[in-house]
Design a protein around this motif. Sequence first.
Motif, PDB file in Angstrom:
ATOM      1  N   VAL A 100       0.841  -1.200   0.000  1.00 49.14           N
ATOM      2  CA  VAL A 100       0.000   0.000   0.000  1.00 49.14           C
ATOM      3  C   VAL A 100       0.876   1.250   0.000  1.00 49.14           C
ATOM      4  CG1 VAL A 100      -1.716   1.330   1.281  1.00 49.14           C
ATOM      5  CG2 VAL A 100      -1.892  -1.174   1.170  1.00 49.14           C
ATOM      6  N   HIS A 101       0.592   2.145  -0.953  1.00 51.23           N
ATOM      7  CA  HIS A 101       1.205   3.467  -0.989  1.00 51.23           C
ATOM      8  C   HIS A 101       0.086   4.497  -0.920  1.00 51.23           C
ATOM      9  CE1 HIS A 101       5.401   2.427  -2.726  1.00 51.23           C
ATOM     10  NE2 HIS A 101       4.862   1.333  -2.206  1.00 51.23           N
ATOM     11  N   THR A 102       0.346   5.631  -0.321  1.00 53.73           N
ATOM     12  CA  THR A 102      -0.673   6.668  -0.201  1.00 53.73           C
ATOM     13  C   THR A 102      -0.765   7.498  -1.478  1.00 53.73           C
ATOM     14  OG1 THR A 102       0.952   8.117   0.847  1.00 53.73           O
ATOM     15  CG2 THR A 102      -0.505   6.873   2.299  1.00 53.73           C
ATOM     16  N   TRP A 103      -1.946   7.993  -1.709  1.00 59.94           N
ATOM     17  CA  TRP A 103      -2.232   8.892  -2.845  1.00 59.94           C
ATOM     18  C   TRP A 103      -2.711  10.206  -2.215  1.00 59.94           C
ATOM     19  CZ3 TRP A 103      -6.843   7.567  -6.588  1.00 59.94           C
ATOM     20  CH2 TRP A 103      -6.902   8.518  -7.632  1.00 59.94           C
ATOM     21  N   VAL A 104      -1.928  11.259  -2.390  1.00 61.56           N
ATOM     22  CA  VAL A 104      -2.168  12.508  -1.666  1.00 61.56           C
ATOM     23  C   VAL A 104      -2.335  13.656  -2.659  1.00 61.56           C
ATOM     24  CG1 VAL A 104      -1.248  14.117   0.033  1.00 61.56           C
ATOM     25  CG2 VAL A 104      -0.797  11.661   0.279  1.00 61.56           C
ATOM     26  N   VAL A 105      -3.518  14.252  -2.680  1.00 61.46           N
ATOM     27  CA  VAL A 105      -3.795  15.414  -3.528  1.00 61.46           C
ATOM     28  C   VAL A 105      -3.576  16.669  -2.693  1.00 61.46           C
ATOM     29  CG1 VAL A 105      -5.540  16.629  -4.866  1.00 61.46           C
ATOM     30  CG2 VAL A 105      -5.416  14.131  -4.963  1.00 61.46           C
ATOM     31  N   LEU A 106      -2.793  17.607  -3.211  1.00 63.04           N
ATOM     32  CA  LEU A 106      -2.365  18.760  -2.422  1.00 63.04           C
ATOM     33  C   LEU A 106      -2.987  20.072  -2.890  1.00 63.04           C
ATOM     34  CD1 LEU A 106       1.267  17.484  -1.936  1.00 63.04           C
ATOM     35  CD2 LEU A 106      -0.471  17.753  -0.150  1.00 63.04           C
ATOM     36  N   ALA A 107      -2.410  20.750  -3.866  1.00 67.33           N
ATOM     37  CA  ALA A 107      -2.858  22.098  -4.248  1.00 67.33           C
ATOM     38  C   ALA A 107      -4.071  22.049  -5.173  1.00 67.33           C
ATOM     39  CB  ALA A 107      -1.714  22.868  -4.897  1.00 67.33           C
ATOM     40  N   HIS A 108      -5.151  21.469  -4.664  1.00 66.22           N
ATOM     41  CA  HIS A 108      -6.412  21.359  -5.399  1.00 66.22           C
ATOM     42  C   HIS A 108      -7.502  21.180  -4.351  1.00 66.22           C
ATOM     43  CE1 HIS A 108      -8.950  18.977  -8.589  1.00 66.22           C
ATOM     44  NE2 HIS A 108      -9.538  20.091  -8.174  1.00 66.22           N
ATOM     45  N   ASN A 109      -8.188  22.275  -4.014  1.00 63.16           N
ATOM     46  CA  ASN A 109      -9.100  22.220  -2.881  1.00 63.16           C
ATOM     47  C   ASN A 109     -10.108  23.359  -2.960  1.00 63.16           C
ATOM     48  OD1 ASN A 109     -10.316  22.315  -0.296  1.00 63.16           O
ATOM     49  ND2 ASN A 109      -8.466  21.568   0.704  1.00 63.16           N
ATOM     50  N   SER A 110     -11.297  23.061  -3.492  1.00 63.85           N
ATOM     51  CA  SER A 110     -12.313  24.096  -3.688  1.00 63.85           C
ATOM     52  C   SER A 110     -12.868  24.628  -2.372  1.00 63.85           C
ATOM     53  CB  SER A 110     -13.462  23.546  -4.546  1.00 63.85           C
ATOM     54  OG  SER A 110     -13.013  23.175  -5.819  1.00 63.85           O
ATOM     55  N   ARG A 111     -13.002  23.773  -1.373  1.00 65.46           N
ATOM     56  CA  ARG A 111     -13.553  24.252  -0.100  1.00 65.46           C
ATOM     57  C   ARG A 111     -12.589  25.208   0.585  1.00 65.46           C
ATOM     58  NH1 ARG A 111     -16.048  20.716   4.991  1.00 65.46           N
ATOM     59  NH2 ARG A 111     -16.388  22.528   6.337  1.00 65.46           N
ATOM     60  N   LEU A 112     -11.299  24.923   0.505  1.00 67.49           N
ATOM     61  CA  LEU A 112     -10.306  25.838   1.067  1.00 67.49           C
ATOM     62  C   LEU A 112     -10.441  27.213   0.434  1.00 67.49           C
ATOM     63  CD1 LEU A 112      -7.728  25.986   2.948  1.00 67.49           C
ATOM     64  CD2 LEU A 112      -6.417  25.670   0.838  1.00 67.49           C
ATOM     65  N   GLY A 113     -10.605  27.239  -0.895  1.00 68.17           N
ATOM     66  CA  GLY A 113     -10.739  28.513  -1.586  1.00 68.17           C
ATOM     67  C   GLY A 113     -12.033  29.227  -1.283  1.00 68.17           C
ATOM     68  N   ALA A 114     -13.093  28.463  -1.038  1.00 66.17           N
ATOM     69  CA  ALA A 114     -14.380  29.079  -0.709  1.00 66.17           C
ATOM     70  C   ALA A 114     -14.363  29.693   0.685  1.00 66.17           C
ATOM     71  CB  ALA A 114     -15.494  28.041  -0.813  1.00 66.17           C
ATOM     72  N   GLU A 115     -13.743  29.008   1.649  1.00 68.93           N
ATOM     73  CA  GLU A 115     -13.740  29.489   3.022  1.00 68.93           C
ATOM     74  C   GLU A 115     -12.599  30.464   3.305  1.00 68.93           C
ATOM     75  OE1 GLU A 115     -14.027  26.290   5.804  1.00 68.93           O
ATOM     76  OE2 GLU A 115     -15.915  25.558   4.962  1.00 68.93           O
ATOM     77  N   HIS A 116     -11.543  30.387   2.500  1.00 69.13           N
ATOM     78  CA  HIS A 116     -10.391  31.280   2.651  1.00 69.13           C
ATOM     79  C   HIS A 116     -10.028  31.833   1.273  1.00 69.13           C
ATOM     80  CE1 HIS A 116      -9.783  29.833   6.769  1.00 69.13           C
ATOM     81  NE2 HIS A 116      -9.985  28.611   6.289  1.00 69.13           N
ATOM     82  N   PRO A 117     -10.845  32.758   0.750  1.00 71.18           N
ATOM     83  CA  PRO A 117     -10.651  33.221  -0.633  1.00 71.18           C
ATOM     84  C   PRO A 117      -9.259  33.785  -0.900  1.00 71.18           C
ATOM     85  CG  PRO A 117     -12.746  34.008   0.252  1.00 71.18           C
ATOM     86  CD  PRO A 117     -11.994  33.414   1.397  1.00 71.18           C
ATOM     87  N   ASP A 118      -8.635  34.347   0.126  1.00 70.78           N
ATOM     88  CA  ASP A 118      -7.337  34.972  -0.098  1.00 70.78           C
ATOM     89  C   ASP A 118      -6.235  33.962  -0.387  1.00 70.78           C
ATOM     90  OD1 ASP A 118      -7.724  34.099   2.553  1.00 70.78           O
ATOM     91  OD2 ASP A 118      -6.120  35.394   3.295  1.00 70.78           O
ATOM     92  N   THR A 119      -6.527  32.662  -0.236  1.00 67.94           N
ATOM     93  CA  THR A 119      -5.515  31.644  -0.536  1.00 67.94           C
ATOM     94  C   THR A 119      -5.466  31.275  -2.015  1.00 67.94           C
ATOM     95  OG1 THR A 119      -7.026  29.775  -0.163  1.00 67.94           O
ATOM     96  CG2 THR A 119      -5.814  30.614   1.754  1.00 67.94           C
ATOM     97  N   SER A 120      -6.425  31.744  -2.802  1.00 68.86           N
ATOM     98  CA  SER A 120      -6.593  31.245  -4.159  1.00 68.86           C
ATOM     99  C   SER A 120      -5.764  32.004  -5.193  1.00 68.86           C
ATOM    100  CB  SER A 120      -8.073  31.349  -4.584  1.00 68.86           C
ATOM    101  OG  SER A 120      -8.904  30.622  -3.713  1.00 68.86           O
ATOM    102  N   VAL A 121      -5.481  31.322  -6.300  1.00 70.45           N
ATOM    103  CA  VAL A 121      -4.910  31.969  -7.474  1.00 70.45           C
ATOM    104  C   VAL A 121      -5.882  33.037  -7.968  1.00 70.45           C
ATOM    105  CG1 VAL A 121      -4.357  31.617  -9.921  1.00 70.45           C
ATOM    106  CG2 VAL A 121      -3.494  30.014  -8.190  1.00 70.45           C
ATOM    107  N   VAL A 122      -5.339  34.196  -8.359  1.00 68.89           N
ATOM    108  CA  VAL A 122      -6.128  35.302  -8.910  1.00 68.89           C
ATOM    109  C   VAL A 122      -5.572  35.622 -10.288  1.00 68.89           C
ATOM    110  CG1 VAL A 122      -6.889  37.684  -8.602  1.00 68.89           C
ATOM    111  CG2 VAL A 122      -6.444  36.251  -6.590  1.00 68.89           C
TER     112      VAL A 122
END
Length: 388
Positions: A100-122
């Motif tokens: 077993v190896h882990t599968w980790v998705v990192l810089a792709h997170n719509s909820r993070l951007g919705a709750e913390h808009p200043d974190t998003s690409v502009v």
Amino acid sequence: MKASAFVYPWDVNGDPEAPARIAGLGVEQVTLAAAYHSTRALTPRHPRHRIVTAEHAAVLYPLGDRWDGRELRPYAAGGWAPGDAFGEAAAALTEAGLEVHTWVVLAHNSRLGAEHPDTSVVNAYGDRYPWAPCIAQPATRAYLTDLAAEAAVRPGARGTELESLGWYGLQHLHAHDKTGGVGLGDAGQYLMALCFCPACREGYGRYGLDADELAAAVRTALEPVWQGVTPSDGGWTGVEKLLGETLANTTRAYRDETARTLQEEAVAAVRAAAPDGFQVLLHADPVSYHVGANPGVDPAHILSVADGVVVPCAGGTGILTPFARQGKEGAVIAANFTVVSGMGGSPGTLAADAAGARRLGATELRLYHAGLASDGDLEAVRCGLEGR
């Protein structure tokens, strides 16, 4: 060639036949999601459900105490992956003889951007991409680095595959996506991926660019595209033609450096948390200005940082060559093939595809995705792996 199949915990948990079925494909490994973005997934054989709706990006295990008191922190999964869903699935798959190896998705997170808009690409027009955390921002980089370390090194895992560890851009299959009406081409996609958040504006300044002037130049360069003129020059030449060589190459230098340093930091954090012999791979594209789930990297650099790469081969295996040319002894170059017919995959040609990938330098195979594939697709995979 060693082969691994991508799997979600909900493909396994509650289905006692799933581990043996996956092992019976002839794979030696599973790449099991530990942190994943929102999705709606088919589970065609599960005894209790057929559709799983993961409502937001989440970790699929209990959060550690490193997140206490922090503003940016991962989200726990809801009912689609309760408790330690990863751990439960990993134990069952290990019992079936699978690594077993882990599968980790990192810089792709719509909820993070919705709750913390200043974190998003502009973008240059001031539009935010809530699915795309800006990897230049110090707080976001710290969040991504810690998430990589925690989600990658789950109990029982022998390695990890880090997805979206780099820039994300406009490309995103959003709910009822309606962005395909204008052909942006490779060059237009790059310009629409340029970020103008405060951190990036400061970053451009360090590279001698005025952010306001750059944004105006991007908007001017894109005007013919909005009028329906798809850039005729492909690749980086098209970007230089639209934006001008100096601006294009300076923005690329800034973005390449930002991504490289994040990748170095995240891999170092994983290694610090992991036991000896733990394998670290990155999902990657060999063209450094490309963005998305398989972010662009410099092949020589990334193979000096990580143990190898997972390379998307849905569009052909030629993409393997830049990595293979580096000739790093022991480096893993995993050719990733979609084996779900309904998603454009070709499981029936897996044996030939694997042979072609091997000739171009691939050392391993990745199969997307054991949980989503039909019975017929899985049988074709089994036959294809017999012919390795």
